[in-house]
Motif scaffolding. Sequence first.
Motif, short mmCIF file in Angstrom:
data_model
loop_
_atom_site.label_atom_id
_atom_site.label_comp_id
_atom_site.label_asym_id
_atom_site.label_seq_id
_atom_site.Cartn_x
_atom_site.Cartn_y
_atom_site.Cartn_z
N TYR A 290 -40.19 31.49 -2.77
CA TYR A 290 -40.44 30.90 -3.90
C TYR A 290 -40.76 29.34 -3.73
N LEU B 240 -38.64 31.11 -8.84
CA LEU B 240 -37.32 31.83 -8.56
C LEU B 240 -37.22 33.09 -9.14
N GLY C 54 -37.33 29.10 0.02
CA GLY C 54 -37.67 28.23 -0.92
C GLY C 54 -38.63 27.24 -0.12
N VAL D 195 -35.56 23.44 -8.58
CA VAL D 195 -34.55 24.50 -8.30
C VAL D 195 -33.70 23.79 -7.06
N ALA E 29 -30.05 28.50 -5.55
CA ALA E 29 -30.85 29.52 -4.87
C ALA E 29 -29.88 29.88 -3.65
N TYR F 229 -30.89 32.79 3.65
CA TYR F 229 -31.56 31.81 2.82
C TYR F 229 -32.07 30.75 3.45
#
Length: 176
Positions: A91, A99, A123, A134, A139, A150
């Motif tokens: 995203y 997202l 991200g 975001v 996230a 992540y």
Amino acid sequence: SLGSEHRFAQFKLVLLGESAVGKSSIVQRFVKDSFSDFRESTIGAAFLTQTVDLDANTTVKFEIWDTAGQERYRSLASIYYRNAQAALVVYDITQESSLDKAKYWIKELQKQARGGIIIALVGNKTDLEQERKVSSEEAESFAKGLGLLYFEVSAKSGTGVRECFKQIALKMPIED
Ligand code: GDP
């Protein structure tokens, strides 16, 4: 001689996410260590390979499938992720809607991909920190809640890109 063989493993990795979040740019950064502001959009899917050396005797090769984000290719994507061993769901930290699209793709992967697939929520565009929409916390807690990896990266500056692929490579099942 015994114990000195080089370990080599190959895995299929797919990139998913809304159009223009930077999927192709992340691949270009990882494979060619370059970035261009003007990119032609991917038609259907593009295929590239790149290796990661985990240590002196371990090499992981990724077959990377970069899928087009456009709606009209959405049904095509499943061909690529169905037998992928890893997925990067990307995203754009400056686009809240991207997202939501990432969450959609994660659900699809959890329904349709093979069991044991390693999924990373990524991200992109951290170089645009001033325009961030975001938060990292939002996230990351979403990703961690589902047991996903992540990362935040910038394909433009290169920050975090190699580390992201390395961490995924470390999660892959490599036999002795
Ligand atoms: P894709 O459709 O998801 O493959 O996205 P692209 O890789 O084609 O990138 C879409 C646009 O975002 C292009 O104009 C890129 O130059 C730009 N872009 C991609 N990554 C970054 C980044 O990390 N930072 C910034 N500022 N722009 C980026």
